[in-house]
Design a protein around this motif. Structure first.
Motif: not given
Length: 282
Positions: A205-218, A229-236, A192-199
């Motif tokens: 701009r949806t907090a719930t989606t950021a959390a769902k993506v972070g939860y899956f990746l974790s 670091g990727t998880l930290e960005r999503l947790r923020a 996975l290109n995590l930089a593109l995924l994070l971008e």
């Protein structure tokens, strides 16, 4: 014959594609009205002869000489890619194209700015268009995270692996439901290109989606090689209070149906696979 060359090149074609072919081949009669007349006559003849099959108005499949229209299989992803001029195969259809779909579905959803186009049902499969996520900038809606694939010699646009993952978690009901999405993505073992995924995730701009993506990746951090670091960005960008993975809060109101994940402020379903839960997803 010239038209045979066109048919061999286009297993599925729109009238616009045929018009372009005729305009090139008949430059001496390139007036639009003459081209339209030539196209109508041509399609009428070949439809009666069983050489083409009408899929919907303006969309035809070619039929080889050794088959009848009723026998001719038509690629469902080619149909979806021609539902609108700007169609991008997404959600569960993209999961299937990437070889990840957990189960088959008789529906393919495409992203399009022309979501007003009527859905199409052909041979048991429903094709429909939905608008891109409204949070995305217009310039990114149908370009960011989009790949062009070759399928039977024709171009098909599909969301890439990273956008597919995020889109399915963002709108699971367009992707077969939470259980289907989760089981499908569990089969993911590609880089996975995590930089593109994070971008892309943050552009929604949806907090719930950021959390769902972070939860899956974790949950798959080691296998997918996700840096902290990727998880930290999503947790923020997670929600300030507990949010439900599914918008329907009935999942959280039934005892045992959901568990709270403090790290992501998410209420996550726990009874995946049970018949009662599938009814809630329906």
């Amino acid at each position: 014959m010239e038209i045979d060359a066109f048919f061999s090149q286009y297993p599925l074609f729109t009238t616009e594609e045929l018009d372009r072919f005729l305009a090139i081949k008949r430059t001496e009669n390139a007036a639009p009205e003459r081209l339209a007349q030539a196209r109508k006559a041509l399609l009428s003849y070949h439809k009666k002869a069983g050489h083409v099959l009408l899929v919907r108005r303006g969309l035809y499949a070619t039929v080889p000489a050794h088959r009848t229209p009723a026998q001719q299989p038509v690629d469902s992803f080619l149909i979806a890619s021609r539902l609108t001029p700007d169609a991008v195969i997404a959600y569960h259809g993209a999961l299937a194209l990437h070889g990840l779909a957990h189960s088959l579905r008789e529906e393919i959803v495409v992203l399009s700015d022309q979501s007003f186009v009527n859905p199409l049902r052909f041979r048991g499969t429903l094709y429909r268009a939905v608008p891109p996520p409204r949070e995305l900038p217009v310039s990114d809606a149908l370009t960011l995270g989009i790949e062009t694939w070759d399928r039977q010699g024709l171009s098909v646009r599909v969301t890439d692996l990273e956008r597919t993952l995020v889109d399915c978690l963002d709108r699971p009901m367009l992707s077969g439901g939470w259980e289907e999405v989760w089981h499908s993505l569990e089969g993911l073992d590609a880089y996975l290109n995590l930089a593109l995924l994070l971008e892309y995730t943050l552009k929604l701009r949806t907090a719930t989606t950021a959390a769902k993506v972070g939860y899956f990746l974790s949950q798959h951090q080691e296998r997918l090689r996700v840096p902290e670091g990727t998880l930290e960005r999503l947790r923020a960008h997670r929600p300030k209070r507990a949010h439900y993975v599914l918008r329907d809060r009935i999942v959280g109101q039934v005892p045992g149906r959901a568990k709270f994940i403090p790290e992501w402020n998410l209420m996550v379903p726990t009874l995946l696979g049970e018949e009662a839960y599938e009814e809630i997803l329906a």
